[in-house]
Design a protein around this motif. Structure first.
Motif, PDB file in Angstrom:
ATOM      1  N   GLU A   1       0.843  -1.169   0.202  1.00  0.00           N
ATOM      2  CA  GLU A   1      -0.124  -0.023  -0.169  1.00  0.00           C
ATOM      3  C   GLU A   1       0.928   1.259  -0.099  1.00  0.00           C
ATOM      4  O   GLU A   1       2.000   1.443   0.710  1.00  0.00           O
ATOM      5  N   VAL A   2       0.506   2.331  -0.793  1.00  0.00           N
ATOM      6  CA  VAL A   2       1.105   3.418  -0.677  1.00  0.00           C
ATOM      7  C   VAL A   2       0.309   4.597   0.094  1.00  0.00           C
ATOM      8  O   VAL A   2      -0.956   4.662   0.048  1.00  0.00           O
ATOM      9  N   GLU A   3       0.983   5.202   0.989  1.00  0.00           N
ATOM     10  CA  GLU A   3       0.316   5.942   2.130  1.00  0.00           C
ATOM     11  C   GLU A   3       1.074   7.405   1.823  1.00  0.00           C
ATOM     12  O   GLU A   3       2.048   7.734   1.447  1.00  0.00           O
ATOM     13  N   THR A   4       0.275   8.366   1.948  1.00  0.00           N
ATOM     14  CA  THR A   4       0.712   9.833   1.757  1.00  0.00           C
ATOM     15  C   THR A   4       0.955  10.526   3.264  1.00  0.00           C
ATOM     16  O   THR A   4      -0.153  10.437   4.056  1.00  0.00           O
ATOM     17  N   TYR A   5       1.780  11.370   3.603  1.00  0.00           N
ATOM     18  CA  TYR A   5       2.014  11.990   4.844  1.00  0.00           C
ATOM     19  C   TYR A   5       2.513  13.295   4.453  1.00  0.00           C
ATOM     20  O   TYR A   5       3.262  13.595   3.455  1.00  0.00           O
TER      21      TYR A   5
ATOM     22  N   ARG B   1       7.236  19.102  15.040  1.00  0.00           N
ATOM     23  CA  ARG B   1       6.979  18.241  16.209  1.00  0.00           C
ATOM     24  C   ARG B   1       5.295  18.796  16.661  1.00  0.00           C
ATOM     25  O   ARG B   1       4.575  17.685  17.039  1.00  0.00           O
ATOM     26  N   MET B   2       5.255  19.878  16.849  1.00  0.00           N
ATOM     27  CA  MET B   2       3.847  20.585  17.421  1.00  0.00           C
ATOM     28  C   MET B   2       2.559  20.240  16.636  1.00  0.00           C
ATOM     29  O   MET B   2       1.406  20.019  17.024  1.00  0.00           O
ATOM     30  N   GLU B   3       2.834  20.021  15.176  1.00  0.00           N
ATOM     31  CA  GLU B   3       1.692  19.842  14.425  1.00  0.00           C
ATOM     32  C   GLU B   3       1.568  18.261  14.200  1.00  0.00           C
ATOM     33  O   GLU B   3       0.502  17.950  13.330  1.00  0.00           O
TER      34      GLU B   3
ATOM     35  N   LEU C   1      -4.137  12.456  10.847  1.00  0.00           N
ATOM     36  CA  LEU C   1      -4.498  13.386   9.988  1.00  0.00           C
ATOM     37  C   LEU C   1      -3.275  13.341   8.767  1.00  0.00           C
ATOM     38  O   LEU C   1      -3.449  14.014   7.940  1.00  0.00           O
ATOM     39  N   GLY C   2      -2.580  12.153   8.718  1.00  0.00           N
ATOM     40  CA  GLY C   2      -1.443  11.890   7.820  1.00  0.00           C
ATOM     41  C   GLY C   2      -0.156  13.069   7.888  1.00  0.00           C
ATOM     42  O   GLY C   2       0.581  13.300   7.134  1.00  0.00           O
TER      43      GLY C   2
END
Length: 153
Positions: free
Chosen positions: A98-102, A107-109, A114-115
């Motif tokens: 599987e291909v996942e998008t990030y 660090r705070m975000e 939410l990827g």
């Protein structure tokens, strides 16, 4: 030594919005505290104790967020084809196809739901400054695994 917190412009704006929302809520909390104080004996006044605690939490959160902004280092996206803060990256984990998008964020975000993956997390560290087509080994606490960078946007 001052430590600057790296973040995206979007993350900076999100913190500004949260501070504004908290400051907008502060007068309401102060009124609740004043009303509870007017009830009398403070030593046995649960409403007063709760209102004071809630106001303290709110003010503490505002101070914390303001400090994050004070020491923020805003990192703008660069169009160099490498994984960096603010960019989206498509990853293929080698244990499945599987291909996942990030999106790589500060660090705070970070919020995996939410990827958004932090640049200094084990995954973030492994993919930073890498180009599409590169396979890297992620050294995670639960064990090492490999991931291939499919695309950098």
């Amino acid at each position: 030594m001052v430590y600057f917190q790296k973040m995206t412009p979007e993350g900076y704006r999100q913190i500004e919005a949260e501070i504004a929302k908290l400051k907008q809520d502060r007068p309401r909390r102060i009124k609740i505290l004043q009303a509870a104080r007017a009830l009398g004996d403070l030593s046995e006044n649960t409403e007063y104790t709760e209102a004071k605690r809630d106001l303290g939490h709110l003010q503490s959160r505002i101070r914390y967020l303001e400090k994050q902004l004070k020491y923020a280092e805003i990192v703008e996206k660069q169009d160099d084809g490498l994984v960096n803060l603010g960019k989206s990256v498509e990853l293929r984990f080698d244990d499945d196809d599987e291909v996942e998008t990030y999106q790589v964020v500060g660090r705070m975000e970070a919020d995996l739901a939410l990827g958004k993956v932090s640049f200094d997390s084990p995954l973030g560290q492994a993919i930073m400054k890498q180009a599409a087509g590169t396979t890297v080994t992620v050294e995670a606490p639960a064990g090492n695994y490999q991931v291939t960078i499919v695309a950098v946007k």
